[in-house]
Every structure is written in C-alpha cells, then in structure tokens.
Design an enzyme around this catalytic site. Structure first.
Site, mmCIF file in Angstrom:
data_model
loop_
_atom_site.group_PDB
_atom_site.id
_atom_site.type_symbol
_atom_site.label_atom_id
_atom_site.label_comp_id
_atom_site.label_asym_id
_atom_site.label_seq_id
_atom_site.Cartn_x
_atom_site.Cartn_y
_atom_site.Cartn_z
ATOM 1 C CD1 TRP A 174 -2.770 1.790 0.486
ATOM 2 C CD2 TRP A 174 -2.124 1.828 2.521
ATOM 3 N NE1 TRP A 174 -3.174 2.534 0.963
ATOM 4 C CE2 TRP A 174 -3.050 2.989 2.353
ATOM 5 C CE3 TRP A 174 -1.542 1.773 4.136
ATOM 6 C CZ2 TRP A 174 -3.387 3.899 3.209
ATOM 7 C CZ3 TRP A 174 -2.100 2.643 4.799
ATOM 8 C CH2 TRP A 174 -3.245 3.645 4.482
ATOM 9 C CE LYS A 179 -10.407 0.061 1.879
ATOM 10 N NZ LYS A 179 -9.623 1.081 2.850
ATOM 11 C CG ASP A 199 -2.812 -2.985 7.137
ATOM 12 O OD1 ASP A 199 -3.909 -2.914 7.540
ATOM 13 O OD2 ASP A 199 -2.270 -2.053 6.307
HETATM 14 C C1 LMR Z 1 -6.669 2.330 -0.795
HETATM 15 O O1 LMR Z 1 -5.560 1.775 -0.546
HETATM 16 O O2 LMR Z 1 -6.971 2.862 -1.813
HETATM 17 C C2 LMR Z 1 -7.432 2.562 0.807
HETATM 18 O O3 LMR Z 1 -6.754 2.121 1.810
HETATM 19 C C3 LMR Z 1 -7.612 4.052 0.912
HETATM 20 C C4 LMR Z 1 -6.172 4.902 1.265
HETATM 21 O O4 LMR Z 1 -6.390 5.436 2.535
HETATM 22 O O5 LMR Z 1 -5.442 4.676 0.639
#
Ligand code: LMR
Length: 398
Positions: free
Chosen positions: A130, A246, A211
């Site tokens: 992420w 989510k 996570d």
């Molecule tokens: C994402 O990965 O799109 C979500 O977790 C929203 C974010 O905060 O980035």
C-alpha cells in the site's frame, strides 16, 4: 521561516480522487481509491449501519471523552472478530486492543510505540505494498526495507523468494504482513503458506505486524483470519491493525483498532500501557461514532445478521465484477491472459498495466488508476465497463 518550503506531491491514492473530481469528462472513471462501489456506481451506507446510527442517535446521552484506548465493549468485540471468540489468546487475557481513528492510525500508533522501544529495528514491507505504508513507518522514524512478494511474470506470489527473504530478516526487526486481500496485488497466501511464514517468524525472532484492513472481503469473515491464526499459534507476540472502513463501509468515520498480543496477561497489560501513551500524544482518545456503530451492530443479533449478509453481498459483487472484467477484455480483443484478475482477492487487481499506460488512460480517457497499475475492481460498473475495455484495447502496448 516557512516560505522556502516546496509543495508536497499529491497523495498517490487520495490525490487521484481530488484530480478525478476536477475532471469534467462525461465518461470519467475512478478506479483509484479503495472504496466499495455498487452496480449503480454508488458507495452506499450499509442498511445495518443506518439502523445502528438511528438507534444511537435516539439513545445518545453524552459526548464526553472516550477512554484513551476507546470503548471497552468495542475493544472486546474487535478481538473476537480478529481472532474468533473462542481463541485461547483471549481466554488467557493475552490480547489488548486500542480503538483508533481508522486502520492508518492503528499503524501509526503501533509504529510510534515500536520505534520508541525497538530503536534498532528495521521495518520490512512487502514489494509492492500500500502506497501509504512506507510514509507511515518512515514518519515514525523507522528505516524501511522491502521483502520479495509478487512475481510480475506469473501475476502471483513469488513463494520461493518470499520465504528466502523472510528467512534473512534479522531477529528484532518488524515485518508488516497483509492478513488478506493484499493491497495492491490481490495475491494472498494459502493457509499452508501462512504456516510457513509463522514458523519462520517464530524461528527467526522477528515481530509480525499484521495489517487487517479487508476482513470479510477475501474468502469471508472467518476464512480471512487464517493468517492471523497461524501467526498467533506460533508467535508469542504480535500486533494487528484492523480497519472497518471497508467491511462496515465506515470510511469517513475513521474506525479501526490496534490489537497487541503478548506472551502472557501481565506482559500484555504492561506493554499496552505504553501503547496508550502513544495514543495520548497523537490524538488523545479516539472518535466515538464509528466504534459505537460497530458495537451496536455486533451486539444486536438481527443487525449482526443483516451486516453479515451485506458483507457477503459486497464480496460476491466484487467476485462477479472480476469475471465480467476478464470476459469483457477478451471480447474487446485485448491480447493476453487476464484470468489472474479473477483469481485475485479483495478490492484490487494488480492489472499489469505499465505506468505509461496508466498515464495514457488518465490523460486520453479520464480513467484514473493508481501508479503501478492497481485497479479498484469494485469501481467497474455495468455503465462504465464498455468504455473502460474499449480504452484498454486502444491504449499503447507499453
Ligand atoms: C486504498 O488503498 O485505496 C485505501 O486504503 C484508501 C487509502 O487510504 O489509501
């Protein structure tokens, strides 16, 4: 004093949503940020959440402060969601949970706490991960390194490289793992692979920090615990960041939790007191609203049933869209085998689109995709799938 400061770059994910809003193109599509979108292109409030909010509003008596670690009922319920109500860690009082403003704050509180007490530790992230993980841990002061995870050639897990990398991580370091619905790839570990990872963690002596942002979006609420359960069975200590953005659709209510598992009840209480300090100096105590909604739903049998149904429906919807997308790409004559999109788990597909193609789709077609090629599958609807696949068929090959 401040004038010399240069502008920061736009956020890799939330920045896209801002740019999308400004775009006047009539057929624009936002496949960036990870929010559930239904077949009408909307991100609805769950009916179970609406009902809980109505009940809470009618019964609300005070807006006094929450405890530093949040609502006690919520904290217990989170542990039961994460581990299952009958888990021996709970019976042994080895878990402590802090309610946090979303999963991001859970990561940041965990990061601040760990950085203070493990100043020599490096934080390891999967490659890729992420976009905000690196920022959160770097902001807490951690040196950040990456471990192998994804194989672009197979569009799947690089199992051999992953295990080899995890075996090299020194004792005392911290390893961030995605419990399910790996973000951005959608490529998850099997239960057997989780057991291998847990055995390496226990043997090597690095600390897993999990996570858990998509519980219920992979194979279901219970099945998605497989990784956490494998780790909890082998590792005496563990941190878990939960998000209810989510699975309860509570994105803007910032509803999450940080759970600590320690070797015994006494250690859990002692260690957790330091997590409470990390909370107090960050945001003092958490916002109440989202946590109260979750607690109300989980303690009201008919609302819990309704929510479970809504969660299953969201998961099935995304699975359906995955298959429609694969079929539509084929129908549009896009060369290549896209069956991997149907195999990936959760909200995202790591499409294999190059950064040049992502840029072309945005500039030429107003289709917004995160750099690296992550597509929010839920953002594909019956109204936009034709436009999307026509654009993909027309884009440059590299
Ligand atoms: C994402 O990965 O799109 C979500 O977790 C929203 C974010 O905060 O980035």
């Amino acid at each position: 004093m401040l004038e010399h400061i240069p502008a920061a770059p736009p956020d890799a994910i939330l920045g896209l949503s801002e740019a999308f809003k400004q775009d006047p193109h009539p057929h624009k599509i936002n496949l960036g940020v990870g929010v559930f979108v239904d077949e009408n292109g909307r991100t609805p409030i769950l009916a179970s959440v609406k009902a809980a909010e109505a009940a809470l509003l009618a019964g609300a008596k005070s807006k006094s402060y929450m405890p530093i670690a949040g609502d006690p009922t919520y904290r217990t319920l989170v542990q039961e969601l994460v581990l299952g109500a009958e888990h021996p860690v709970l019976a042994a009082s080895r878990a402590r949970t802090a309610q946090t403003p979303g999963g991001t704050a859970a990561l940041r509180v965990g990061a601040d706490f760990l950085r203070k007490f493990l100043p020599q530790a490096t934080l390891w992230l999967s490659k890729p991960t992420w976009a905000n993980h690196r920022g959160v841990f770097a902001a807490a002061g951690f040196p950040v390194k990456e471990y192998a995870y994804y194989n672009p050639a197979t569009k799947g897990l690089d199992h051999t490289a992953l295990l080899a990398a995890l075996k090299q991580i020194p004792a005392g370091d911290v390893v961030l793992l995605h419990a399910c619905c790996h973000n951005p790839t959608g490529v998850d570990l099997t239960t057997a692979q989780w057991q291998e990872v847990a055995a390496i963690a226990a043997e090597r002596g690095w600390l897993p920090f999990v996570d858990f942002a998509y519980q219920g979006y992979g194979d279901g609420l219970d099945a998605d615990r497989a990784g956490v359960l494998a780790l909890a069975a082998r590792c005496p200590e563990l941190l878990i960041a939960s998000s209810f953005s989510k699975n309860f659709g509570l994105y803007q209510d910032r509803t999450g939790a940080l759970t600590l598992i320690a070797a015994n009840a006494q250690a859990a209480a002692t260690i957790f007191s330091n997590i409470e300090i990390a909370v107090r100096v960050n945001y003092s105590n958490p916002p109440a609203h989202g946590g109260l909604i979750v607690s109300h739903i989980l303690t009201t049998p008919e609302l819990k049933q309704q929510w479970l149904g809504e969660l299953d429906a969201m998961r099935h919807h995304i699975t359906g869209v995955r298959h429609q997308f694969v079929d539509a790409l084929k129908q549009h004559g896009v060369p290549g085998d896209f069956s991997f999109i149907a195999r990936q788990k959760g909200m995202f597909s790591f499409s294999g689109l190059s950064d040049a193609q992502v840029a072309w789709l945005r500039v030429e077609r107003s289709i917004y995709i995160v750099g690296g090629g992550r597509i929010n599958v839920a953002g594909i609807t019956p109204q936009n799938i034709e436009y999307l696949c026509t654009a993909i068929a027309a884009m440059p090959k590299v």
